[in-house]
Scaffold this motif. Structure first.
Motif, PDB file in Angstrom:
ATOM      1  N   THR A  74       0.539  -1.083  -0.474  1.00  0.00           N
ATOM      2  CA  THR A  74      -0.374  -0.455  -0.550  1.00  0.00           C
ATOM      3  C   THR A  74       1.065   1.675  -0.221  1.00  0.00           C
ATOM      4  O   THR A  74       2.313   1.409   0.304  1.00  0.00           O
ATOM      5  CB  THR A  74      -1.164  -0.622   1.602  1.00  0.00           C
ATOM      6  N   PRO A  75       0.748   2.367  -0.740  1.00  0.00           N
ATOM      7  CA  PRO A  75       0.756   3.315  -0.611  1.00  0.00           C
ATOM      8  C   PRO A  75       1.909   4.286   0.811  1.00  0.00           C
ATOM      9  O   PRO A  75       2.500   4.409   1.275  1.00  0.00           O
ATOM     10  CB  PRO A  75      -0.020   4.682  -1.688  1.00  0.00           C
ATOM     11  N   ARG A  76       0.415   3.831   1.834  1.00  0.00           N
ATOM     12  CA  ARG A  76       0.616   4.348   3.204  1.00  0.00           C
ATOM     13  C   ARG A  76       2.178   3.695   3.806  1.00  0.00           C
ATOM     14  O   ARG A  76       2.805   3.794   3.912  1.00  0.00           O
ATOM     15  CB  ARG A  76      -0.711   3.602   4.159  1.00  0.00           C
ATOM     16  N   ALA A  77       1.794   2.269   3.376  1.00  0.00           N
ATOM     17  CA  ALA A  77       3.345   1.340   4.397  1.00  0.00           C
ATOM     18  C   ALA A  77       4.356   1.854   3.200  1.00  0.00           C
ATOM     19  O   ALA A  77       5.532   2.203   4.333  1.00  0.00           O
ATOM     20  CB  ALA A  77       2.808   0.256   3.629  1.00  0.00           C
ATOM     21  N   ALA A  79       5.153   4.860   2.301  1.00  0.00           N
ATOM     22  CA  ALA A  79       5.064   6.399   2.832  1.00  0.00           C
ATOM     23  C   ALA A  79       5.571   6.203   4.297  1.00  0.00           C
ATOM     24  O   ALA A  79       6.555   7.031   4.858  1.00  0.00           O
ATOM     25  CB  ALA A  79       3.877   7.033   2.632  1.00  0.00           C
ATOM     26  N   LYS A  80       5.147   5.337   5.129  1.00  0.00           N
ATOM     27  CA  LYS A  80       6.033   5.457   6.324  1.00  0.00           C
ATOM     28  C   LYS A  80       7.285   4.516   6.165  1.00  0.00           C
ATOM     29  O   LYS A  80       7.820   5.147   7.053  1.00  0.00           O
ATOM     30  CB  LYS A  80       4.934   4.434   7.562  1.00  0.00           C
ATOM     31  N   SER A  83       9.621   7.627   5.421  1.00  0.00           N
ATOM     32  CA  SER A  83       9.602   8.943   6.499  1.00  0.00           C
ATOM     33  C   SER A  83      10.408   8.738   7.576  1.00  0.00           C
ATOM     34  O   SER A  83      10.510   9.523   8.394  1.00  0.00           O
ATOM     35  CB  SER A  83       8.034   9.037   7.444  1.00  0.00           C
ATOM     36  N   LEU A  93       1.207  11.412   1.013  1.00  0.00           N
ATOM     37  CA  LEU A  93       0.013  10.628   0.108  1.00  0.00           C
ATOM     38  C   LEU A  93      -0.497  11.371  -1.437  1.00  0.00           C
ATOM     39  O   LEU A  93      -0.620  12.879  -1.061  1.00  0.00           O
ATOM     40  CB  LEU A  93      -0.680   9.795   0.288  1.00  0.00           C
ATOM     41  N   CYS A  94      -0.493  11.393  -2.173  1.00  0.00           N
ATOM     42  CA  CYS A  94      -0.836  11.666  -3.132  1.00  0.00           C
ATOM     43  C   CYS A  94      -1.561  10.838  -3.990  1.00  0.00           C
ATOM     44  O   CYS A  94      -2.049   9.533  -3.879  1.00  0.00           O
ATOM     45  CB  CYS A  94      -0.182  12.383  -4.075  1.00  0.00           C
ATOM     46  N   ASP A  99       1.693   8.187  -5.873  1.00  0.00           N
ATOM     47  CA  ASP A  99       1.192   7.191  -4.430  1.00  0.00           C
ATOM     48  C   ASP A  99       2.151   8.610  -4.353  1.00  0.00           C
ATOM     49  O   ASP A  99       1.263   8.244  -3.091  1.00  0.00           O
ATOM     50  CB  ASP A  99       1.237   5.746  -4.814  1.00  0.00           C
ATOM     51  N   VAL A 100       3.230   8.732  -4.063  1.00  0.00           N
ATOM     52  CA  VAL A 100       4.184   9.299  -2.421  1.00  0.00           C
ATOM     53  C   VAL A 100       4.635  10.458  -2.966  1.00  0.00           C
ATOM     54  O   VAL A 100       5.864  10.211  -4.413  1.00  0.00           O
ATOM     55  CB  VAL A 100       4.949   8.074  -2.041  1.00  0.00           C
TER      56      VAL A 100
END
Length: 156
Positions: A74-77, A79-80, A83, A93-94, A99-100
């Motif tokens: 996932t993009p969230r994973a 992105a984390k 970071s 996220l975009c 996606d990021v």
């Protein structure tokens, strides 16, 4: 939601993040306790963070913006994971073809190459689009919120 006093506090702090609560209270016509409580609430709610900003290009650093396309995670994973990298100072996220979105600062080209290598090796990263900044004209301004419905920081 921000009310008028919150917006005026944020607007004042964008001009001078080191302004005293006493000075802000005098400027806004409210008590020092009101300013203190509202700044604390905005900071605790992650809506406000007071920081010192510099122009990395003026300091001889490499400033880069990266667009990441994600696959298999996932993009969230992703992105984390991104970071946690010390040279990355902005991760979002975009929506759209990428996606990021990342912003990073590197001390030199060698560190930039290392950052790109590290990002490309992360699980889930399928494509990296690099935008190397050459000159910075404006950065980190709340002035764009002036016309945002319900969130304006200036009076019209």
């Amino acid at each position: 939601m921000l009310d008028d006093i919150d917006r005026r506090i944020v607007q004042s702090l964008t001009r001078d993040g080191r302004a005293s609560y006493t000075g802000l209270a005098r400027e806004l016509g409210v008590s020092e306790a009101t300013v203190r409580q509202r700044v604390t609430r905005l900071q605790e709610g992650a809506g406000l963070r007071i920081v010192a900003l510099c122009d990395p290009l003026a300091l001889g650093h490499q400033s880069v913006r990266l667009m990441i396309r994600v696959r298999d995670l996932t993009p969230r994973a992703v992105a984390k994971s991104l970071s946690g990298m010390p040279m990355i100072n902005h991760v979002a996220l975009c929506a759209g073809s990428q996606d990021v979105f990342l912003e990073g600062t590197c001390r030199d080209q060698a560190q930039l190459v290392q950052l790109l290598d590290d990002i490309r090796m992360l699980p889930g990263v399928s494509r990296v689009q690099v935008l190397l900044l050459l000159e910075l004209f404006k950065d980190y301004s709340w002035s764009g919120l002036a016309s945002a419905v319900g969130q304006g920081i200036t009076e019209d």
